[in-house]
Design a protein around this motif. Structure first.
Motif, mmCIF file in Angstrom:
data_model
loop_
_atom_site.group_PDB
_atom_site.id
_atom_site.type_symbol
_atom_site.label_atom_id
_atom_site.label_comp_id
_atom_site.label_asym_id
_atom_site.label_seq_id
_atom_site.Cartn_x
_atom_site.Cartn_y
_atom_site.Cartn_z
ATOM 1 N N SER A 80 0.849 -1.188 0.000
ATOM 2 C CA SER A 80 0.000 0.000 0.000
ATOM 3 C C SER A 80 0.884 1.236 0.000
ATOM 4 C CB SER A 80 -0.932 0.010 1.212
ATOM 5 O OG SER A 80 -0.195 0.140 2.400
ATOM 6 N N CYS A 81 0.334 2.307 -0.533
ATOM 7 C CA CYS A 81 1.046 3.584 -0.511
ATOM 8 C C CYS A 81 0.042 4.713 -0.710
ATOM 9 C CB CYS A 81 2.158 3.647 -1.548
ATOM 10 S SG CYS A 81 1.613 3.870 -3.240
ATOM 11 N N THR A 82 0.478 5.888 -0.375
ATOM 12 C CA THR A 82 -0.299 7.097 -0.586
ATOM 13 C C THR A 82 0.507 7.995 -1.506
ATOM 14 O OG1 THR A 82 -1.293 6.921 1.606
ATOM 15 C CG2 THR A 82 -1.362 9.085 0.538
ATOM 16 N N LEU A 83 -0.105 8.419 -2.601
ATOM 17 C CA LEU A 83 0.543 9.330 -3.540
ATOM 18 C C LEU A 83 -0.011 10.732 -3.336
ATOM 19 C CD1 LEU A 83 0.390 7.357 -6.901
ATOM 20 C CD2 LEU A 83 2.423 7.850 -5.548
ATOM 21 N N ASN A 84 0.858 11.662 -3.048
ATOM 22 C CA ASN A 84 0.451 13.054 -2.935
ATOM 23 C C ASN A 84 0.749 13.709 -4.285
ATOM 24 O OD1 ASN A 84 0.129 15.768 -2.492
ATOM 25 N ND2 ASN A 84 1.024 15.722 -0.443
ATOM 26 N N LEU A 85 -0.251 13.763 -5.142
ATOM 27 C CA LEU A 85 -0.059 14.303 -6.483
ATOM 28 C C LEU A 85 0.264 15.789 -6.460
ATOM 29 C CD1 LEU A 85 -2.857 12.363 -8.370
ATOM 30 C CD2 LEU A 85 -0.405 11.852 -8.272
ATOM 31 N N ASP A 86 -0.119 16.464 -5.394
ATOM 32 C CA ASP A 86 0.217 17.881 -5.253
ATOM 33 C C ASP A 86 1.723 18.061 -5.093
ATOM 34 O OD1 ASP A 86 -0.539 20.558 -5.236
ATOM 35 O OD2 ASP A 86 -0.661 20.623 -3.054
ATOM 36 N N GLU A 87 2.398 17.093 -4.503
ATOM 37 C CA GLU A 87 3.863 17.145 -4.419
ATOM 38 C C GLU A 87 4.496 16.757 -5.752
ATOM 39 O OE1 GLU A 87 5.260 14.781 -1.153
ATOM 40 O OE2 GLU A 87 4.307 16.062 0.341
ATOM 41 N N VAL A 88 3.934 15.750 -6.412
ATOM 42 C CA VAL A 88 4.493 15.292 -7.693
ATOM 43 C C VAL A 88 4.373 16.376 -8.758
ATOM 44 C CG1 VAL A 88 4.269 13.565 -9.533
ATOM 45 C CG2 VAL A 88 4.009 12.866 -7.145
ATOM 46 N N PHE A 89 3.230 17.054 -8.801
ATOM 47 C CA PHE A 89 2.972 18.087 -9.811
ATOM 48 C C PHE A 89 2.727 19.447 -9.156
ATOM 49 C CE2 PHE A 89 1.397 14.064 -11.596
ATOM 50 C CZ PHE A 89 2.143 14.003 -12.766
ATOM 51 N N GLY A 90 3.534 19.798 -8.169
ATOM 52 C CA GLY A 90 3.320 21.008 -7.382
ATOM 53 C C GLY A 90 3.271 22.288 -8.180
#
Length: 159
Positions: A80-90
């Motif tokens: 399992s994991c959590t992806l913070n897309l706001d960090e990836v595409f900030g």
């Protein structure tokens, strides 16, 4: 990636891909996605990186919270994991490798919104941006603009 401050996005489509794993459950923005329940998904091929079938799960405001993922790798281990897309595409920039001077500014993106592709391959999670860009032709006598698709890796992590 070209440095282009004008090519940003406020909304995006989402596509989920699964290879060499099973039981992927992804939740993003209140939408639940279940891929390959109870059976191992096929292996990824070289053609998978160069084709884009266009199936997405709809438009989202950037960004509608984290993406929660749970899946089983090829060997049956649960991950399992959590992806913070706001960090990836900030910076909200559309990822591409084009010369910014060639991008057709009145309508730079064609064929829909940029698509965030979340891909799970066995024990690895990759996040890509897919975008089709309209370009000013290099031939001044051309009657149509050029169009080029970009699938650009933005994030990768193995578990």
């Amino acid at each position: 990636m070209a440095d282009d401050n004008t090519l940003t996005f406020k909304t995006h489509d989402l596509r989920v891909e699964l290879y060499s794993a099973s039981d992927l459950h992804l939740v993003y923005a209140g939408s639940s996605h279940l891929l390959s329940p109870g059976e191992l998904a096929r292996d990824k091929t070289l053609q998978d990186d160069t084709k884009y079938s266009g199936g997405t799960s709809g438009s989202y405001v950037a960004f509608a919270g984290p993406a929660q993922l749970k899946w089983r790798s090829r060997d049956g281990v649960q991950h399992s994991c959590t992806l913070n897309l706001d960090e990836v595409f900030g910076d909200r920039r559309v990822l591409h490798t084009e010369d910014p001077m060639r991008i057709y500014k009145p309508m730079p993106i064609t064929g829909g919104e940029p698509t965030i592709v979340i891909e799970v391959i066995d024990r690895t999670v990759n996040v890509y941006m897919f975008a089709a860009l309209q370009l000013i032709p290099t031939d001044p006598t051309a009657v149509r603009r050029d169009e080029r698709e970009h699938r650009t890796l933005a994030y990768s992590k193995s578990f």
